[in-house]
Structure formats: C-alpha cells, structure tokens
Design an enzyme around this catalytic site. Structure first.
Site, mmCIF file in Angstrom:
data_model
loop_
_atom_site.group_PDB
_atom_site.id
_atom_site.type_symbol
_atom_site.label_atom_id
_atom_site.label_comp_id
_atom_site.label_asym_id
_atom_site.label_seq_id
_atom_site.Cartn_x
_atom_site.Cartn_y
_atom_site.Cartn_z
ATOM 1 N N ASP A 140 0.806 -1.233 0.000
ATOM 2 C CA ASP A 140 0.000 0.000 0.000
ATOM 3 C C ASP A 140 0.839 1.284 0.000
ATOM 4 O O ASP A 140 0.328 2.355 -0.303
ATOM 5 C CB ASP A 140 -0.920 0.027 1.244
ATOM 6 C CG ASP A 140 -1.782 -1.208 1.352
ATOM 7 O OD1 ASP A 140 -2.075 -1.825 0.306
ATOM 8 O OD2 ASP A 140 -2.149 -1.585 2.483
ATOM 9 N N ARG A 323 -17.245 -4.027 -17.789
ATOM 10 C CA ARG A 323 -16.781 -5.283 -17.198
ATOM 11 C C ARG A 323 -15.924 -4.940 -15.975
ATOM 12 O O ARG A 323 -15.405 -3.824 -15.878
ATOM 13 C CB ARG A 323 -15.937 -6.092 -18.191
ATOM 14 C CG ARG A 323 -16.730 -6.719 -19.309
ATOM 15 C CD ARG A 323 -17.601 -7.863 -18.813
ATOM 16 N NE ARG A 323 -18.291 -8.558 -19.885
ATOM 17 C CZ ARG A 323 -19.480 -8.218 -20.373
ATOM 18 N NH1 ARG A 323 -20.110 -7.171 -19.884
ATOM 19 N NH2 ARG A 323 -20.040 -8.922 -21.333
HETATM 20 O O1 F6P Z 1 -2.175 -4.056 3.423
HETATM 21 C C1 F6P Z 1 -2.067 -4.869 2.316
HETATM 22 C C2 F6P Z 1 -3.428 -5.266 1.801
HETATM 23 O O2 F6P Z 1 -3.272 -6.092 0.682
HETATM 24 C C3 F6P Z 1 -4.359 -4.098 1.465
HETATM 25 O O3 F6P Z 1 -4.075 -3.535 0.220
HETATM 26 C C4 F6P Z 1 -5.706 -4.759 1.553
HETATM 27 O O4 F6P Z 1 -6.693 -3.809 1.888
HETATM 28 C C5 F6P Z 1 -5.519 -5.759 2.664
HETATM 29 O O5 F6P Z 1 -4.129 -5.974 2.786
HETATM 30 C C6 F6P Z 1 -6.193 -7.078 2.432
HETATM 31 O O6 F6P Z 1 -6.011 -7.834 3.573
HETATM 32 P P1 F6P Z 1 -6.245 -9.397 3.706
HETATM 33 O O7 F6P Z 1 -5.129 -10.110 3.016
HETATM 34 O O8 F6P Z 1 -6.271 -9.646 5.152
HETATM 35 O O9 F6P Z 1 -7.539 -9.675 2.998
#
Ligand code: F6P
Length: 405
Positions: A140, A323
C-alpha cells in the site's frame, strides 16, 4: 567479526504479506550472523507465534535460496498481542509475548510489517518493555516516515501489467473495464499503476469522486471516437456522498466507523437476497457452530469488491458496456521486482548494522536514497495518504486523466 551490542534477535512478519519479505529475512540473517555473530530466531505467524512461543532457528541454510521467493517463510497473521482471539475470547496476551522474548533471551524483536505492526511493536515496547525494531512493509506504500515501503514496487508492476492487458481486450470489445486495485485507505497503488498503465479514469480515496463527472468524461471520450475506457479504482475510493457520510458517522459513532471502513456499506444493501439465502443455511447449523462463524466474521471481515457497484452505476449512466476486474491478492503474490529485492537487501543489512550498534525502538526507513533509523514514537499511529499536490496527480491531470472531481 565486528563487535555487537546485540546477541540475539527475534524476527517476525506481521500483517498482510508481500513480495520481498523473504529478501529482508535473508539480508538481516546473513549480515547479523556473518558480520556480528548475532543469533537470529524466526517467529512463526507474526505476533501469534510470539505469544505461543513458536520459533525456528534462522541460519544460513534456512535463508538460502529465498531471495526471489514470494510470501514469507515465517508465515504471517494479523493478530495483535494486546487483543488476540484465544478460544472464544479476545485477550490481552502481552504477558505471554514478553515471556517468549525473555525465555529465548532476545535483545530485540524485529518486526517486518506496515502501520498496524508498527503500533503493535511500539505497544510491546511501551507496555512490555521489549526492545523493538520495524521495517516498513506493504504493497500500500502508506507507512508514515519512509519514502517507500518494500513490496510496493512489485505490486505497481503487477497492477500496471494488468491494466496493459485490460487495454487490449477493452479495445477489441469497445468496452469500459473497471479495475479494482488494492491499497487499503491510500491511493498510491492505483495512482501509480494507473499513470503507468495509462488508465483513463483513476479513482483514489484521497479525491472523493462524483459519478456524474466520470460519466460525462466517459461520454466525451466516446464522442471523440474512443470506444473503450479503463477505470482504475482504488479499493478505498469513495464518492463525495460516501465521504461526507463517513465523516458524519465518524464523528457520531465509533462502531459505525468500523462498519464503513471500506466505504462498502451501500454495496452490501445490494446483497440482501444472498444475505437471506446465507441466513437460511445458517439457521440449520448448530448454535455453537454459528457462534464460532460469527466470531471469525467479526475478526476477519470479508471485503466486497467495490468495482462491481461502480461498473454497474457507470454502465447505467453512460450506456457503455462495462466489465469488472478485481486484482485482489494477485498484487501480493509471486516474486519481488528487482527494485524491491535491492531495497529489501539494503533495509535488512542496515537493520543488522543498527542492531549491532544497539539502536532499538526505531523503524528502518528509506529516505532520499538511504536507509535511516527513525524513532518509532515519531511515526506510529500516523498515515501517509497521497498528498493532493503530488506530482503524479498533477501530471495525470495534464494528460487528461479523470479523477472524478
Ligand atoms: O495491506 C495490504 C493489503 O493487501 C491491502 O491492500 C488490503 O486492503 C488488505 O491488505 C487485504 O487484507 P487481507 O489479506 O487480510 O484480505
């Protein structure tokens, strides 16, 4: 062998995984052992493994051949020591974490993780008296105090390639494709991959969007003979209305704030029929099983792709066939990019140097091309959203990218 004030460290990976974790584990371990003779103990599954004293020795053999491997050889979890599900309760397990640290004679706990991990590590320092160190990991790129986090570059590459591929198929079928990109509550990933992949519309949480504006932009494109469009939308993007509602609820109700964390409460309304179906099936389950599922749901909320709702709305407003592609965890998997491998190796090696010096309670940040320690107290609890005056936003606007505002 150089002198070291640290004799033994614990190493864990916490939060969502990302490419590059193994490269950092390898670098810290190699430098710690070779340069300083520091003993390295791997802790499994993040803070849960710390609390449960589940460790593995990290030596040269253990870290051999892992530079390019995705994921983490240690396993990860999103567990927090101070509020951890144990049986059917949420317990403060700080004491157990401290016990493991002491039992293994650790001088410092090194945590590879993002903002949440930083908070947990700092809390262990403040409440449990442990020496800690963090290294900024996340696709992120939203960790405060560092120019970049490891894992981000790889994810940008994956999302960009996806946008490239969506371009060719969208062009063939004269469609609009809405591509949902991760990033939690920050728009870095969608912005950079959108810019690199030439997305026509880029929607990020930092700039609440107006559906009407996006629709007008898409129709204008069509009037100019462009019969396809790519909409790159960050998972945390929200409309102006949602942003206002969120702000209002945030002020009113802490619990409501949790419920709208990802701005997806409106989308959930559309799922009513499925909801009823799920409830009917659940009604047949024994009460004990249902209770257990509820606890799992409360702890691991399942995210609904917001791109589906957006695609439907835009198709309704423009009449352009839409889509949806939600990239999801593909962005977190596989081999790290060359940039990430180098960054991870630099950060990991610097971490080992700092440990040898006895520098604790810092995050090893990457700033202006160098790895530097930053006191944890100055960074924890802060976020790094995309600044509205960031050159990527200004430049994208100049090449006529629509941000929906
Ligand atoms: O922080 C990394 C991340 O991939 C975010 O981009 C996303 O919101 C979250 O983790 C998803 O988390 P999880 O793998 O717990 O679903």
């Amino acid at each position: 062998m150089a002198k070291s004030k640290t004799r033994c460290i614990g190493l864990l990976t916490s939060g969502g995984d990302c490419p590059g974790l193994n490269a950092v584990i390898r670098a810290i371990t190699k430098v710690a052992i070779h340069e300083y003779g520091i003993k390295v103990i791997g802790i499994q599954d993040g803070f849960r493994g710390l609390v449960e004293n589940r460790t593995i020795p990290l030596d040269e053999a253990a870290v051999s051949g892992i530079l390019t491997r995705g994921g983490t050889i240690l396993g990860a979890s999103r567990d927090k020591p101070h509020s951890m599900p144990v049986g059917d309760q949420l317990l403060d397990m700080t004491g157990a974490a401290v016990e493991t640290y002491q039992k293994n004679k650790m001088d410092c706990l090194v945590c590879l993780g993002g903002g949440g991990t930083g908070k947990n590590a700092f809390r262990l320092n403040q409440k449990g008296g442990l020496n800690v160190m963090t290294l900024p990991k996340t696709i992120d790129n939203d960790v405060f105090g560092t120019d970049i986090t490891f894992g981000y570059d790889t994810a940008v590459g994956i999302a960009t390639e996806a946008i490239d591929r969506l371009h060719t198929t969208a062009t063939s079928h004269h469609r609009m494709i809405v591509c949902e990109i991760m990033g939690h509550r920050a728009g870095w990933l969608a912005l950079q991959s959108g810019l690199a992949g030439g997305a026509d519309v880029v929607l990020i949480p930092e700039i609440p969007y107006d559906l009407q504006r996006i629709a007008e932009y898409l129709l204008e494109r069509r009037n100019h003979g462009k019969r396809f469009s790519i909409v790159a939308v960050a998972e945390g993007a929200r409309s102006v209305r949602e942003a206002l509602e969120q702000a209002e609820k945030k002020a009113k109700d802490k619990k409501a704030k949790e419920a709208i964390k990802y701005g997806k409460n409106a989308a959930l309304d559309d799922l009513k029929t499925e909801r009823e179906a799920v409830d009917a099936i659940r009604a047949d389950l024994p009460l004990k099983v249902r209770k257990m599922h509820d606890e799992i749901m409360a702890y691991h909320a399942v995210q609904e792709p917001m791109a589906s709702r957006l695609a439907r709305q835009l198709q309704e407003l423009t009449g352009v066939e839409a889509r949806v592609t939600s990239l999801g965890h593909v962005q977190r998997g596989g081999i790290p990019s060359a940039f990430d491998r180098a960054l991870c190796t630099l950060l990991g090696a610097k971490a080992a140097d700092l440990l040898a010096e006895g520098t604790y309670n810092v995050m090893v940040a990457y700033r202006n091309g160098a790895c530097v320690p930053v006191p944890l107290k100055d960074v924890v609890g802060q976020r790094k959203p995309v600044p509205l005056d960031h050159p990527m936003i200004g430049t994208a606007r100049k090449i006529d990218t629509c941000f929906g505002d």
